[in-house]
Design a protein around this motif. Structure first.
Motif, PDB file in Angstrom:
ATOM      1  N   PRO A 127       0.810  -1.221   0.000  1.00  0.00           N
ATOM      2  CA  PRO A 127       0.000   0.000   0.000  1.00  0.00           C
ATOM      3  C   PRO A 127       0.844   1.271   0.000  1.00  0.00           C
ATOM      4  O   PRO A 127       0.390   2.325  -0.417  1.00  0.00           O
ATOM      5  N   LYS A 128       2.095   1.132   0.428  1.00  0.00           N
ATOM      6  CA  LYS A 128       2.996   2.285   0.432  1.00  0.00           C
ATOM      7  C   LYS A 128       3.197   2.845  -0.980  1.00  0.00           C
ATOM      8  O   LYS A 128       3.270   4.064  -1.172  1.00  0.00           O
ATOM      9  N   PHE A 142       1.039   2.816  -3.340  1.00  0.00           N
ATOM     10  CA  PHE A 142      -0.179   3.559  -3.650  1.00  0.00           C
ATOM     11  C   PHE A 142      -0.117   4.952  -3.017  1.00  0.00           C
ATOM     12  O   PHE A 142      -0.374   5.964  -3.666  1.00  0.00           O
ATOM     13  N   ALA A 143       0.274   4.993  -1.740  1.00  0.00           N
ATOM     14  CA  ALA A 143       0.338   6.267  -1.012  1.00  0.00           C
ATOM     15  C   ALA A 143       1.345   7.214  -1.665  1.00  0.00           C
ATOM     16  O   ALA A 143       1.057   8.407  -1.860  1.00  0.00           O
ATOM     17  N   PHE A 202       2.383   7.233  -4.774  1.00  0.00           N
ATOM     18  CA  PHE A 202       1.868   7.683  -6.069  1.00  0.00           C
ATOM     19  C   PHE A 202       0.857   8.810  -5.882  1.00  0.00           C
ATOM     20  O   PHE A 202       0.910   9.843  -6.548  1.00  0.00           O
ATOM     21  N   LEU A 203      -0.044   8.604  -4.927  1.00  0.00           N
ATOM     22  CA  LEU A 203      -1.121   9.570  -4.697  1.00  0.00           C
ATOM     23  C   LEU A 203      -0.559  10.898  -4.174  1.00  0.00           C
ATOM     24  O   LEU A 203      -0.971  11.977  -4.613  1.00  0.00           O
ATOM     25  N   ASP A 204       0.414  10.820  -3.265  1.00  0.00           N
ATOM     26  CA  ASP A 204       1.052  12.033  -2.739  1.00  0.00           C
ATOM     27  C   ASP A 204       1.600  12.875  -3.884  1.00  0.00           C
ATOM     28  O   ASP A 204       1.398  14.088  -3.943  1.00  0.00           O
ATOM     29  N   LYS A 205       2.275  12.209  -4.789  1.00  0.00           N
ATOM     30  CA  LYS A 205       2.890  12.899  -5.913  1.00  0.00           C
ATOM     31  C   LYS A 205       1.817  13.496  -6.836  1.00  0.00           C
ATOM     32  O   LYS A 205       1.884  14.661  -7.223  1.00  0.00           O
ATOM     33  N   ALA A 206       0.823  12.661  -7.156  1.00  0.00           N
ATOM     34  CA  ALA A 206      -0.220  13.084  -8.094  1.00  0.00           C
ATOM     35  C   ALA A 206      -1.030  14.253  -7.550  1.00  0.00           C
ATOM     36  O   ALA A 206      -1.447  15.142  -8.283  1.00  0.00           O
ATOM     37  N   LEU A 207      -1.252  14.251  -6.250  1.00  0.00           N
ATOM     38  CA  LEU A 207      -2.111  15.269  -5.645  1.00  0.00           C
ATOM     39  C   LEU A 207      -1.317  16.459  -5.099  1.00  0.00           C
ATOM     40  O   LEU A 207      -1.895  17.379  -4.515  1.00  0.00           O
ATOM     41  N   GLY A 208      -0.008  16.394  -5.263  1.00  0.00           N
ATOM     42  CA  GLY A 208       0.818  17.530  -4.839  1.00  0.00           C
ATOM     43  C   GLY A 208       0.994  17.653  -3.338  1.00  0.00           C
ATOM     44  O   GLY A 208       1.177  18.756  -2.827  1.00  0.00           O
ATOM     45  N   VAL A 209       0.936  16.519  -2.630  1.00  0.00           N
ATOM     46  CA  VAL A 209       1.145  16.568  -1.179  1.00  0.00           C
ATOM     47  C   VAL A 209       2.625  16.797  -0.891  1.00  0.00           C
ATOM     48  O   VAL A 209       3.478  16.093  -1.430  1.00  0.00           O
ATOM     49  N   GLN A 210       2.920  17.796  -0.057  1.00  0.00           N
ATOM     50  CA  GLN A 210       4.332  18.089   0.253  1.00  0.00           C
ATOM     51  C   GLN A 210       4.815  17.293   1.454  1.00  0.00           C
ATOM     52  O   GLN A 210       4.061  17.073   2.375  1.00  0.00           O
TER      53      GLN A 210
END
Lengths: 216, 164
Positions: free
Chosen positions: B150-151, B153-154, B156-164
């Motif tokens: 699951p890491k 997935f996390a 990928f999502l952080d990058k895609a959604l612009g999480v810093q």
């Protein structure tokens, strides 16, 4: 007569604008970066049984940037609430303030329910989903297959079409699906912003899908 | 005590329960050094009594809140093809023999078991071949099943959604 022509024209125009908006909302999703502005409100569709187990595995690794977390479960589901509370309280140890809510909506499809009555109960679920999504205004909907996803994602899409808020639709197909998408997956594939599959055979069939190996 | 745990999940699978407690299957299990058989029979109409197999320990129950403990104690698990059961057993790193219910052909639940068989994470048979499989199977061909990440997935999502 003029009035009738005007009315028909107005309806057609509204439909056209709606379709253009739908197209724009779906196409521009990947440029939308809610994470840059601050925490991301997530609507998590927990479904039931195996679906809940899988989605909590995904939630395990999401950081505190994904706050608050609104879990949606079917009103006939007793097991999931317990699993979610256990999960959230174990998460609380690592981050001091844990924010989550649990919301219930009618189930859009029970296992073995006929397809025609599924349409009626999905519309019923949509009636509950619209006010819920409009009230919570999440930045993203995370779901993995239970029928309940469909009305919730539709509601999220509508928020975007109306220009009120872009709601990202993140779909993770269940690990059980190796060769064929679930019905929910087939419906949500065209409108999802991020569509994950867990087996290479599905990635090959669905070019828009994202494959990172098994993720649950 | 070397134990075999048989699970049919939330449904019923009388045919499996009947065959696995037949004298042929029990002989095959004994020959492999197993001494105890625990059956989870679900909604099935068969609930074999403890003395139904001579010289072999047998326990049967319908449901439990969790079968994790039964899986943990087992040296071999024989299961229906349900995805939840397969994943739970492989997650516990136990050798798994899946018995396909021919009456449920084309059920999407079989997809996962079939793929896990192709990838050598489990053995696969039908009720009619079960006894033969118990005699001839080679558990050493099984490959360990690594847990999903699951890491990834996390991240990928952080990058895609612009999480810093």
């Amino acid at each position: 007569m003029t009035f009738l022509v005007g009315a028909v024209f107005a309806v057609l125009l509204i439909c056209l604008v709606f379709i253009i908006r739908l197209y724009i909302v779906v196409k521009t999703g990947s440029h939308h970066k809610p994470g840059r502005k601050g925490p991301i409100a997530v609507l998590v569709v927990a479904g039931s049984g195996g679906h809940t187990t899988e989605i909590l595995r995904l939630m395990e690794c999401l950081s505190t940037a994904y706050t608050p977390r609104h879990y949606v479960i079917a009103d006939t589901d007793k097991m999931s609430e317990e699993k979610i509370c256990t999960f959230e309280s174990s998460k609380q140890h690592s981050d001091s303030e844990s924010q989550f809510t649990i919301c219930r909506i009618p189930r859009s499809r029970e296992v073995h329910q006929s397809w025609s009555s599924t349409v009626v109960s999905t519309l019923n679920a949509l009636l509950y989903s619209l006010p819920l999504v409009f009230r919570l205004r999440p930045d993203m909907v995370l779901c993995n297959g239970p029928g309940t996803c469909v009305p919730l994602c539709m509601a999220g899409l509508l928020l975007g079409i109306l220009g009120m808020k872009k709601v990202l639709i993140v779909y993770v197909e269940s690990i059980c699906r190796v060769q064929m998408l679930s019905l929910t997956g087939k419906i949500l594939y065209p409108i999802s912003d991020y569509f994950f599959v867990q087996w290479p055979s599905l990635r090959d069939k669905y070019p828009k899908s994202i494959f990172l190996g098994r993720i649950v | 005590m070397k134990t075999v745990f048989v699970t049919v999940g939330t449904t019923s699978f009388d045919e499996l329960i009947e065959i696995v407690t037949s004298s042929g299957a029990v002989q095959a299990l004994k020959a492999r050094g197993y001494e105890r058989l625990v059956l989870q029979v679900g909604r099935g109409s068969l609930l074999p009594p403890a003395d139904s197999c001579p010289n072999f320990r047998l326990e049967a129950f319908r449901f439990k809140d969790s079968i994790a403990e039964d899986i943990r104690q087992a040296d071999l698990v024989i299961s229906h093809a349900g995805a939840g059961s397969c994943l739970e057993v492989l997650g516990a790193e136990k050798p798994l023999l899946v018995v396909i219910n021919n009456k449920l052909m084309n059920n999407h639940q079989l997809e996962l078991a079939a793929q896990l068989h192709i990838d050598s994470h489990l053995l696969y048979c039908t009720c009619s071949t079960l006894t033969e499989k118990l005699r001839t199977m080679d558990l050493s061909v099984l490959q360990p099943f690594s847990p999903g990440q699951p890491k990834n997935f996390a991240n990928f999502l952080d990058k895609a959604l612009g999480v810093q």
